[in-house]
Design an enzyme around this catalytic site. Structure first.
Site, PDB file in Angstrom:
ATOM      1  N   TYR A  34     -14.447  18.056   9.083  1.00 22.90           N
ATOM      2  CA  TYR A  34     -15.177  16.371   9.193  1.00 22.90           C
ATOM      3  C   TYR A  34     -15.165  15.984  10.778  1.00 22.90           C
ATOM      4  O   TYR A  34     -16.256  15.333  10.911  1.00 22.90           O
ATOM      5  CB  TYR A  34     -15.404  15.902   7.886  1.00 22.90           C
ATOM      6  CG  TYR A  34     -16.361  14.336   7.727  1.00 22.90           C
ATOM      7  CD1 TYR A  34     -17.128  14.557   7.014  1.00 22.90           C
ATOM      8  CD2 TYR A  34     -15.888  13.631   8.934  1.00 22.90           C
ATOM      9  CE1 TYR A  34     -17.981  13.103   6.935  1.00 22.90           C
ATOM     10  CE2 TYR A  34     -16.779  12.229   8.571  1.00 22.90           C
ATOM     11  CZ  TYR A  34     -17.990  12.377   7.700  1.00 22.90           C
ATOM     12  OH  TYR A  34     -18.953  11.654   7.487  1.00 22.90           O
ATOM     13  N   HIS A  65      -8.953  24.869   9.193  1.00 20.11           N
ATOM     14  CA  HIS A  65      -7.483  23.971   8.620  1.00 20.11           C
ATOM     15  C   HIS A  65      -6.558  24.537   9.486  1.00 20.11           C
ATOM     16  O   HIS A  65      -6.055  24.651   8.854  1.00 20.11           O
ATOM     17  CB  HIS A  65      -7.648  22.927   7.059  1.00 20.11           C
ATOM     18  CG  HIS A  65      -8.987  22.674   7.113  1.00 20.11           C
ATOM     19  ND1 HIS A  65      -8.417  20.866   6.992  1.00 20.11           N
ATOM     20  CD2 HIS A  65     -10.475  22.419   6.210  1.00 20.11           C
ATOM     21  CE1 HIS A  65      -9.846  20.746   6.339  1.00 20.11           C
ATOM     22  NE2 HIS A  65     -11.013  21.733   5.797  1.00 20.11           N
ATOM     23  N   SER A  78      20.375   5.788  -7.921  1.00 16.78           N
ATOM     24  CA  SER A  78      19.457   6.207  -8.523  1.00 16.78           C
ATOM     25  C   SER A  78      20.608   7.275  -8.763  1.00 16.78           C
ATOM     26  O   SER A  78      20.088   8.107  -9.782  1.00 16.78           O
ATOM     27  CB  SER A  78      18.217   6.632  -8.639  1.00 16.78           C
ATOM     28  OG  SER A  78      17.853   7.154  -7.521  1.00 16.78           O
ATOM     29  N   GLY A  79      21.250   7.944  -7.984  1.00 16.85           N
ATOM     30  CA  GLY A  79      21.623   8.915  -7.970  1.00 16.85           C
ATOM     31  C   GLY A  79      21.044  10.363  -6.845  1.00 16.85           C
ATOM     32  O   GLY A  79      20.848  10.710  -6.463  1.00 16.85           O
ATOM     33  N   GLY A  80      19.555   9.341  -6.632  1.00 13.16           N
ATOM     34  CA  GLY A  80      17.993  10.673  -6.347  1.00 13.16           C
ATOM     35  C   GLY A  80      18.363  10.585  -4.080  1.00 13.16           C
ATOM     36  O   GLY A  80      19.207   9.917  -4.178  1.00 13.16           O
ATOM     37  N   VAL A  81      18.112  11.630  -3.847  1.00 11.99           N
ATOM     38  CA  VAL A  81      17.670  11.948  -2.198  1.00 11.99           C
ATOM     39  C   VAL A  81      17.664  10.790  -1.596  1.00 11.99           C
ATOM     40  O   VAL A  81      18.593   9.612  -0.210  1.00 11.99           O
ATOM     41  CB  VAL A  81      17.128  12.681  -1.182  1.00 11.99           C
ATOM     42  CG1 VAL A  81      17.663  13.324  -0.626  1.00 11.99           C
ATOM     43  CG2 VAL A  81      17.394  14.453  -2.460  1.00 11.99           C
ATOM     44  N   ASP A  82      16.429  10.203  -1.634  1.00  9.80           N
ATOM     45  CA  ASP A  82      15.592   8.880  -1.137  1.00  9.80           C
ATOM     46  C   ASP A  82      17.098   7.491  -1.434  1.00  9.80           C
ATOM     47  O   ASP A  82      16.911   7.098  -0.439  1.00  9.80           O
ATOM     48  CB  ASP A  82      14.062   8.355  -1.493  1.00  9.80           C
ATOM     49  CG  ASP A  82      13.003   9.178  -1.237  1.00  9.80           C
ATOM     50  OD1 ASP A  82      14.078  10.784  -1.009  1.00  9.80           O
ATOM     51  OD2 ASP A  82      12.288   9.297  -2.224  1.00  9.80           O
ATOM     52  N   SER A  83      17.286   6.511  -2.463  1.00  8.00           N
ATOM     53  CA  SER A  83      17.997   5.478  -2.346  1.00  8.00           C
ATOM     54  C   SER A  83      19.193   6.204  -1.919  1.00  8.00           C
ATOM     55  O   SER A  83      20.426   4.720  -0.386  1.00  8.00           O
ATOM     56  CB  SER A  83      18.685   4.962  -4.215  1.00  8.00           C
ATOM     57  OG  SER A  83      18.480   6.461  -4.672  1.00  8.00           O
ATOM     58  N   SER A  84      20.042   7.181  -1.745  1.00  7.69           N
ATOM     59  CA  SER A  84      21.110   7.733  -1.278  1.00  7.69           C
ATOM     60  C   SER A  84      21.325   7.445   0.653  1.00  7.69           C
ATOM     61  O   SER A  84      22.201   7.070   0.780  1.00  7.69           O
ATOM     62  CB  SER A  84      21.493   8.947  -1.980  1.00  7.69           C
ATOM     63  OG  SER A  84      21.725   9.231  -3.647  1.00  7.69           O
TER      64      SER A  84
END
Ligand code: XMP
Length: 525
Positions: free
Chosen positions: A92, A181, A235-241
């Site tokens: 586009y 693309h 939370s134990g997750g990657v982002d917050s850690s």
């Protein structure tokens, strides 16, 4: 995000104007992978003054779902093509550039979707060292309209069966357009073509690295927080850690982490979080065991939305309590990522339907009068993982699969009980052990077990059993928005099923979920 990040100020940068393509984020990923900072702005929120303020070295125009032949369809901002900046129009983007510069675009009977081939008729800066003149190159197309006549100054670089002007260039003005693309992996040399644009044509040096990000993010956090106090929910997750480790490096003990054990975590998860943050990183950590409270409030509740609301609300109450106990705070740190921040252009109008109300700490900042610290706002998930590694976090940890805020509650359809959670934890552990042993963990976006409320009859030894069914789920995905089931070999599934039935009391039948998203979702609730 439509305003430029202070982090970008020291780096070469590229601006991507979004016309609403499903794959605009992939353009940004490819550009970042080549070491160049970029941002995505909606096409209709990019006045020239603002673009000048951002000082991009070049601009990429994305694809989009509309037809440039329709009245009122999107256009690039007036004057954009006279700014003297290199511009690369994709699909586009190519069509609107052509039209706005005096060329012709029309609907075509020969639509191309999926794999196509481009005959390379000529050389240009973008094809240099990647595509040879005379070659027949695979690309990925998705278009109905096509360019029919070129604006003045342009020449053809490549054509396909359905697009006589599949690749065009005006070298003097440094304007380029492609019908295909380059950002998707199905265009095998697409990333190199984009790199030739950003590095070759625009002259970007490729100075965007995680080491640079880390140093600048630390400066930025210090400037924002000053002597204030910050709390961060783990939370134990990657982002917050990764958020917590980065913040701790920046402001040390001004940071307190709060880990709320909801009783809905996987086996061993709480112990791992405490071990890592309290003992390994020495980050002040409140470990709040609220399992009794959460399970009490969830007793007898089987509706998925109600479960999510109860968990979200209780989480905020407990978190708030913990924060008050450490004497309050000035800032709340969150692991918000760039995909959550980008304002995608909506052509359908109106907010999209709520499929599930995701649990997060969204209500907190207002209630507690907290300012937000979101140091990962500019990053994609793979960049967060790279930052985690840069910060010295273990690879096994940063590559962990995502885990939902409401935890195992949404993997026990119907009413949740302590016993059911215990059965589920055991089955989940066996499943993930086998996935790791088979070397498949990193090939999968997310894998987990679900304990179904259905009970079936079985026979073990000479006895009749009447136990739960366990469903296994494993998907591949790049962002969790769409997903495909993982095609495990049958013998793998057989091995896991046998182990679960033999080792986990309470389950006597195992099934494998082969639904993609859409129409399914990744979680069952
Ligand atoms: P669905 O099930 O919507 O999930 O296809 C997409 C991704 O989001 C995760 N998920 C959540 N994450 N809070 C979270 O932090 C939530 O309430 C939540 N619900 C789903 C899910 O695990 C998958 O990775």
């Amino acid at each position: 995000m439509t305003s430029s990040s202070p982090l970008a100020q020291h780096h070469d940068r590229i601006l991507i104007l979004d016309f609403g393509s499903q794959v605009t984020q992939l353009i940004a990923r490819r550009v970042r992978e080549s070491g160049v900072y970029c941002e995505i702005w909606p096409f209709n929120d990019a006045p020239l003054e603002k673009i000048k303020g951002f000082s991009p070295k070049g601009i990429i125009l994305s694809g989009g779902p509309r037809s440039v032949t329709e009245e009122g369809s999107p256009r690039a901002p007036d004057g954009l093509f006279d700014m003297g900046l290199p511009i690369f129009g994709i699909c586009y983007g190519q069509q609107t550039m052509t039209l706005q510069l005096g060329g012709k675009v029309s609907g075509s009977d020969h639509k191309e979707f999926g794999r196509a081939f481009v005959d390379v008729l000529d050389d240009t800066a973008i094809t240099r060292g990647v595509w040879e003149k005379g070659a027949h190159e695979q690309v990925w197309m998705s278009h109905g309209d096509r360019v029919e006549a070129l604006p003045e100054g342009f020449r053809i670089i490549g054509r396909s069966d359905g697009a006589p002007y599949a690749f065009i260039a005006d070298e003097n003005r440094r304007l380029y357009g492609v019908q295909f693309h380059p950002e998707v992996v199905h265009t095998p040399h697409g990333a190199q073509l984009l790199r030739n644009f950003t590095h070759g044509v625009c002259g970007c040096s490729g100075d965007w690295s995680m080491a640079a990000f880390r140093a600048e993010a630390i400066e930025k956090i210090r400037a924002q927080v000053g002597g204030g106090k910050v709390i961060c929910g783990l939370s134990g997750g990657v982002d917050s850690s990764v958020t917590a480790v980065l913040l701790h490096e920046a402001i040390g003990d001004q940071l307190t982490c709060i880990y709320v054990d909801t009783g809905l975590m996987r086996a061993g998860e709480s112990e791992q979080v405490v071990e890592l943050f309290k003992n390994h990183y020495n980050i002040p950590l409140i470990h709040e065991n609220a399992a009794g409270l959460f399970l009490g409030k969830l007793a007898g509740v089987s509706d998925p939305e109600q479960k999510r609301k109860i968990i979200g609300g209780t989480f905020i109450d407990v978190f708030d309590d913990c924060a008050q106990r450490v004497g309050g705070a000035d800032f709340l740190a969150q692991g918000t990522l760039y995909p959550d921040v980008i304002e995608s252009v909506s052509f359908t109008g109106g907010p999209s339907a709520t499929i599930k109300s995701h649990h997060n700490v969204g209500g907190l900042p207002a209630r507690m009068d907290l300012k937000l610290v979101e140091p990962l706002r500019e990053l994609f998930k793979d960049e967060v993982r790279a930052l985690g590694m840069e910060l010295g976090m273990h690879e096994d940890f940063v590559k962990r699969h995502p885990f939902p805020g409401p935890g195992l509650a949404i993997r026990v359809p119907d009413e949740i009980t302590k016993d059911k959670l215990e059965i589920l934890r055991k089955a989940d552990t066996v499943y993930l052990e086998e996935i790791r042993a088979a070397g498949l963990y990193d090939a999968i976006w997310q894998a987990f077990a679900v304990l179904l409320p259905v009970r079936t009859v079985g026979v073990m030894g000479d006895d009749r059993t009447y136990d739960h069914v366990c469903a296994l789920r494993a998907v591949t995905s790049t962002d969790g928005m769409t997903a495909d089931y993982y095609p495990f070999p049958h013998e793998f599934l057989g091995r896991v099923a046998t182990r679960i039935i033999n080792e986990v009391r309470g389950i006597n039948r195992v099934t494998y979920d082969i639904t993609s998203k859409p129409p399914g979702t990744i979680e069952w609730e």
